[in-house]
Write an enzyme that holds these catalytic residues in place. Structure first.
Site, PDB file in Angstrom:
ATOM      1  N   TYR A 198       0.832  -1.209   0.000  1.00 32.74           N
ATOM      2  CA  TYR A 198       0.000   0.000   0.000  1.00 32.74           C
ATOM      3  C   TYR A 198       0.870   1.263   0.000  1.00 32.74           C
ATOM      4  CZ  TYR A 198      -3.547   3.359   1.644  1.00 32.74           C
ATOM      5  OH  TYR A 198      -4.383   4.437   1.784  1.00 32.74           O
TER       6      TYR A 198
HETATM    7  P1  NDP Z   1     -13.476   3.891   0.827  1.00 28.35           P
HETATM    8  O1  NDP Z   1     -13.181   2.441   0.688  1.00 28.35           O
HETATM    9  O2  NDP Z   1     -14.411   4.355   1.879  1.00 28.35           O
HETATM   10  O3  NDP Z   1     -13.965   4.469  -0.565  1.00 28.35           O
HETATM   11  C1  NDP Z   1     -13.220   4.207  -1.712  1.00 28.35           C
HETATM   12  C2  NDP Z   1     -13.851   4.854  -2.908  1.00 28.35           C
HETATM   13  O4  NDP Z   1     -13.016   4.580  -4.040  1.00 28.35           O
HETATM   14  C3  NDP Z   1     -15.237   4.324  -3.212  1.00 28.35           C
HETATM   15  O5  NDP Z   1     -16.059   5.386  -3.619  1.00 28.35           O
HETATM   16  C4  NDP Z   1     -14.983   3.371  -4.382  1.00 28.35           C
HETATM   17  O6  NDP Z   1     -16.080   3.323  -5.289  1.00 28.35           O
HETATM   18  C5  NDP Z   1     -13.826   4.050  -5.076  1.00 28.35           C
HETATM   19  N1  NDP Z   1     -13.058   3.142  -5.925  1.00 28.35           N
HETATM   20  C6  NDP Z   1     -12.403   1.998  -5.588  1.00 28.35           C
HETATM   21  N2  NDP Z   1     -11.852   1.444  -6.670  1.00 28.35           N
HETATM   22  C7  NDP Z   1     -12.157   2.250  -7.712  1.00 28.35           C
HETATM   23  C8  NDP Z   1     -11.879   2.216  -9.096  1.00 28.35           C
HETATM   24  N3  NDP Z   1     -11.158   1.226  -9.636  1.00 28.35           N
HETATM   25  N4  NDP Z   1     -12.348   3.215  -9.883  1.00 28.35           N
HETATM   26  C9  NDP Z   1     -13.088   4.219  -9.356  1.00 28.35           C
HETATM   27  N5  NDP Z   1     -13.388   4.305  -8.045  1.00 28.35           N
HETATM   28  C10 NDP Z   1     -12.935   3.322  -7.248  1.00 28.35           C
HETATM   29  O7  NDP Z   1     -12.027   4.582   0.999  1.00 28.35           O
HETATM   30  P2  NDP Z   1     -11.582   5.925   1.766  1.00 28.35           P
HETATM   31  O8  NDP Z   1     -12.596   6.968   1.623  1.00 28.35           O
HETATM   32  O9  NDP Z   1     -11.103   5.559   3.104  1.00 28.35           O
HETATM   33  O10 NDP Z   1     -10.273   6.292   0.925  1.00 28.35           O
HETATM   34  C11 NDP Z   1     -10.247   7.322  -0.039  1.00 28.35           C
HETATM   35  C12 NDP Z   1      -8.785   7.600  -0.376  1.00 28.35           C
HETATM   36  O11 NDP Z   1      -8.096   8.042   0.796  1.00 28.35           O
HETATM   37  C13 NDP Z   1      -8.015   6.374  -0.877  1.00 28.35           C
HETATM   38  O12 NDP Z   1      -7.129   6.764  -1.908  1.00 28.35           O
HETATM   39  C14 NDP Z   1      -7.228   5.932   0.341  1.00 28.35           C
HETATM   40  O13 NDP Z   1      -6.079   5.218   0.017  1.00 28.35           O
HETATM   41  C15 NDP Z   1      -6.928   7.265   0.993  1.00 28.35           C
HETATM   42  N6  NDP Z   1      -6.633   7.195   2.409  1.00 28.35           N
HETATM   43  C16 NDP Z   1      -7.561   6.677   3.309  1.00 28.35           C
HETATM   44  C17 NDP Z   1      -7.263   6.592   4.653  1.00 28.35           C
HETATM   45  C18 NDP Z   1      -8.189   5.996   5.641  1.00 28.35           C
HETATM   46  O14 NDP Z   1      -7.749   5.712   6.785  1.00 28.35           O
HETATM   47  N7  NDP Z   1      -9.456   5.809   5.344  1.00 28.35           N
HETATM   48  C19 NDP Z   1      -5.970   7.074   5.176  1.00 28.35           C
HETATM   49  C20 NDP Z   1      -5.096   7.612   4.167  1.00 28.35           C
HETATM   50  C21 NDP Z   1      -5.428   7.673   2.844  1.00 28.35           C
HETATM   51  P3  NDP Z   1     -16.922   1.980  -5.566  1.00 28.35           P
HETATM   52  O15 NDP Z   1     -17.418   1.483  -4.239  1.00 28.35           O
HETATM   53  O16 NDP Z   1     -17.996   2.451  -6.483  1.00 28.35           O
HETATM   54  O17 NDP Z   1     -15.950   1.031  -6.195  1.00 28.35           O
END
Ligand code: NDP
Length: 246
Positions: free
Chosen positions: A154
């Protein structure tokens, strides 16, 4: 607050978690928002409905960011609908936490395809199709600053995102586009909490002097600021948004 009026903003992965909160807050600041999602249509439609019920402007567009053709079509549809895209928020991402010895080829490929190729695909479109004087905000992670077992693949993907951010800023700066990344600490979404015992969540929360994990709202406010013209002079930076965790 209406400091984003006239801006059209594409948020990838905005059906849930941080991206959904970002989309809603951008719309509160009067941006027109494209709510991208991969599979969660009902959730994306619900984000759009919430925005519209509050007097905002948004559409949902399906596209898997790891597929170049779908990303091109996402830009085509967004520009056909709104006439332009000013700001790109590269939020879509997944996290698979496993010891390196247990990480399969498929785990590795999926993480890099979505987290790195996904960002690459949108940046490649944005290079010529984002409006002049626009902004790009990429999501990295504060875990890059720790050395936590099981986060190897990651953080490899998110370190690549930070480097793409820096180089891209040099490639599009001549059009007035600023490019930054934001590094949340542990944040209360499915990506972080799924499968984690409460004691693990508490231990990570204790790394912040505020002794809590972040909420999507803690991250969204910073992204709204970075999308505004007030943040124009911030360029090629990575901004930790983690309550002082690291
Ligand atoms: P969630 O799992 O809550 O949401 C992820 C989102 O990304 C969903 O809307 C999902 O849509 C979408 N997604 C996943 N794969 C794809 C794809 N191939 N194409 C388009 N959309 C996609 O994640 P978070 O809100 O927690 O994370 C958001 C960002 O923040 C990420 O990049 C994560 O790495 C980063 N982050 C998060 C942290 C945390 O602790 N939560 C900490 C640090 C960084 P769908 O369901 O429609 O596939």
């Amino acid at each position: 607050m209406d400091n984003l009026s006239n801006k059209v903003i594409l948020v990838t992965g905005a059906s849930k978690g941080i991206g959904a909160e970002v989309a809603k807050k951008l719309a509160e600041a009067k941006a027109s928002v494209i709510v991208n999602y991969a599979g969660s249509k009902a959730e994306a439609d619900s984000v759009v409905e919430t925005i519209k019920n509050n007097g905002g402007n948004a559409i949902a567009i399906q596209a898997d960011v790891s597929k170049a053709g779908e990303v091109k079509s996402l830009f085509d549809q967004a520009i056909a609908h709104y006439g332009k895209i000013d700001v790109l928020v590269n939020n879509a991402g997944i996290m698979i936490t496993k010891l390196i010895k247990d990480t399969t080829d498929d785990d590795f490929t999926r993480q890099f395809d979505i987290n790195v190729r996904g960002v690459f695909n949108t940046l490649r479109e944005a290079a010529t199709r984002l409006a002049d004087n626009g902004s790009v905000i990429n999501l990295s992670t504060s875990v890059n600053r720790l050395m936590l077992p099981t986060y190897g693949t990651y953080v490899a993907t998110k370190s690549a995102v930070e480097q793409l951010t820096r180089v891209f800023s040099k490639e599009v700066g001549n059009r007035g586009i600023n490019v930054n990344s934001v590094s949340p600490g542990p944040t209360n979404t499915a990506l972080f909490t799924t499968g984690k015992p409460q004691e693990v969540i508490d231990r990570l929360a204790s790394l912040s002097p505020f002794n809590r994990i972040g909420e999507p709202n803690d991250i969204a406010g910073v992204i709204v600021f970075l999308a505004s013209d007030d943040a124009k002079w911030i360029n090629a930076q990575n901004i930790g948004v983690n309550g002082g965790m690291a």
